[in-house]
Write an enzyme that holds these catalytic residues in place. Structure first.
Site, PDB file in Angstrom:
ATOM      1  N   PRO A   1       0.829  -1.206   0.000  1.00 41.41           N
ATOM      2  CA  PRO A   1       0.000   0.000   0.000  1.00 41.41           C
ATOM      3  C   PRO A   1       0.866   1.260   0.000  1.00 41.41           C
ATOM      4  O   PRO A   1       1.869   1.318   0.698  1.00 41.41           O
ATOM      5  CB  PRO A   1      -0.801  -0.116   1.294  1.00 41.41           C
ATOM      6  CG  PRO A   1      -0.097  -1.119   2.130  1.00 41.41           C
ATOM      7  CD  PRO A   1       0.643  -2.020   1.198  1.00 41.41           C
ATOM      8  N   GLU A   2       0.487   2.212  -0.797  1.00 38.65           N
ATOM      9  CA  GLU A   2       1.192   3.485  -0.819  1.00 38.65           C
ATOM     10  C   GLU A   2       0.352   4.524  -0.071  1.00 38.65           C
ATOM     11  O   GLU A   2      -0.727   4.228   0.436  1.00 38.65           O
ATOM     12  CB  GLU A   2       1.477   3.908  -2.261  1.00 38.65           C
ATOM     13  CG  GLU A   2       2.451   2.939  -2.939  1.00 38.65           C
ATOM     14  CD  GLU A   2       3.177   3.552  -4.121  1.00 38.65           C
ATOM     15  OE1 GLU A   2       3.283   4.791  -4.187  1.00 38.65           O
ATOM     16  OE2 GLU A   2       3.646   2.788  -4.973  1.00 38.65           O
TER      17      GLU A   2
ATOM     18  N   LYS B   1       3.477   6.685   5.766  1.00 37.21           N
ATOM     19  CA  LYS B   1       2.663   5.476   5.861  1.00 37.21           C
ATOM     20  C   LYS B   1       2.487   5.003   7.302  1.00 37.21           C
ATOM     21  O   LYS B   1       2.030   3.899   7.545  1.00 37.21           O
ATOM     22  CB  LYS B   1       3.258   4.384   4.977  1.00 37.21           C
ATOM     23  CG  LYS B   1       3.215   4.792   3.492  1.00 37.21           C
ATOM     24  CD  LYS B   1       3.306   3.634   2.541  1.00 37.21           C
ATOM     25  CE  LYS B   1       4.685   3.089   2.432  1.00 37.21           C
ATOM     26  NZ  LYS B   1       4.778   2.057   1.370  1.00 37.21           N
TER      27      LYS B   1
ATOM     28  N   ARG C   1      13.695  -3.006  -8.498  1.00 38.70           N
ATOM     29  CA  ARG C   1      12.338  -2.801  -8.992  1.00 38.70           C
ATOM     30  C   ARG C   1      12.401  -2.297 -10.438  1.00 38.70           C
ATOM     31  O   ARG C   1      13.393  -2.487 -11.116  1.00 38.70           O
ATOM     32  CB  ARG C   1      11.601  -1.812  -8.088  1.00 38.70           C
ATOM     33  CG  ARG C   1      11.381  -2.399  -6.712  1.00 38.70           C
ATOM     34  CD  ARG C   1      10.555  -1.504  -5.822  1.00 38.70           C
ATOM     35  NE  ARG C   1      11.285  -0.327  -5.374  1.00 38.70           N
ATOM     36  CZ  ARG C   1      10.746   0.604  -4.591  1.00 38.70           C
ATOM     37  NH1 ARG C   1       9.512   0.513  -4.190  1.00 38.70           N
ATOM     38  NH2 ARG C   1      11.473   1.643  -4.206  1.00 38.70           N
TER      39      ARG C   1
END
Ligand SMILES: [Zn+2]
Length: 289
Positions: free
Chosen positions: A14-15, A70, A278
């Protein structure tokens, strides 16, 4: 038992927009409630730095749910906070009567407000998420102190952030992901922001003009605000179905994960290149080096 999802499992981490959507759900449903109990059910759910067990929140009333980057925290009528990080797959769920208990429950809380009561669970399949009880410094819990404010924070200083970014020699994408300069932007929103601003991810931040960096910061703010908007419209008063990501993903991604798809602006195929372990996705025409 019925479980209203405050957060639904996602394929990727989740961002910020998803965490903000969870914050809004928790804040909306649980502010004013008092914790009656707290129990951790997995050896890794309580962060080692926690100053007390989860049971120590018993008797504390929730004043609101806050966020920095976050990191989420329940502000209490005490000088401690209950802090949460969703990690890769953390979810908060509020129990209802006609649904089975979800899997991977790592912690359980009971809450009460007058005659109303709730059971809140923290479920986390991959166990990278955690909870902790922490002290506050100027209203911010210890573990979030090193995190810079994000563009949704009233304290966000756009000019100062741009100046800090401009001083860095690293690739603009790395700088955008640096949570100590500006928080909130993860891999997905970094690619989307750079696509919107028409900037190649590998250009050194110091080689970009202040104006261009400004346009990237504004694009990041805009794209994350749109994602929060999508998530924010998907929960109603009783059934919280907070999945900002999927709604946003289905309709709005221009670059991230779109390798080989036409750029929505110019039609050229979106390219994917390695970025550490990534990937970065960009349009080779709109985002020329
Ligand atoms: Zn393009």
């Amino acid at each position: 038992m019925h479980w209203a999802h405050l957060y639904i499992s996602l394929a990727s981490m989740p961002e910020l927009p998803e965490v903000e959507t969870v914050r809004r759900g928790l804040d909306h449903f649980l502010t004013g409630y008092t914790f009656r109990s707290g129990l951790d059910l997995h050896p890794r759910v309580l962060k080692p730095a926690s100053i007390a067990p989860l049971a120590s929140v018993s008797g504390a009333r929730i004043k609101g749910v806050n966020r920095r980057g976050k990191f989420l925290w329940f502000s209490l009528d005490r000088d401690i906070a209950l802090v949460a990080h969703l990690g890769m797959s953390g979810q908060f769920l509020v129990a209802r009567k006609d649904r089975p208990e979800p899997g991977h429950v790592r912690a359980r809380f009971t809450l009460k407000k007058g005659l109303k009561s709730h059971e809140l669970v923290f479920s986390d399949q991959r166990t990278f998420g955690w909870l902790s009880v922490e002290e506050l410094t100027e209203g911010v819990p210890t573990s979030a102190l090193h995190i810079a404010v994000d563009p949704f924070d009233a304290a966000f200083d756009r000019d100062a952030v741009i100046a800090k970014m401009k001083s860095r020699k690293a690739a603009i994408k790395s700088v955008l992901l640096n949570q100590e300069i500006m928080s909130g932007v993860g891999n997905i929103y970094a690619d989307e922001s750079l696509w919107r601003a028409k900037i190649h991810p590998e250009i050194a931040a110091c080689d970009l003009s202040v104006k261009k960096i400004g346009s990237i910061v504004d694009a990041a703010t805009e794209v994350m605000a749109e994602a929060v908007e999508v998530g924010g419209t998907s929960f109603d008063a009783l059934y919280i179905n907070v999945n900002g990501e999927s709604g946003f993903f289905e309709t709005s991604l221009a670059a991230y994960g779109q390798e080989g798809e036409p750029c929505p602006r110019c039609g050229r195929q979106i390219r994917r290149i390695a970025f550490g372990n990534r990937s970065s996705h960009f349009c080779p025409k709109c985002q020329a080096k």
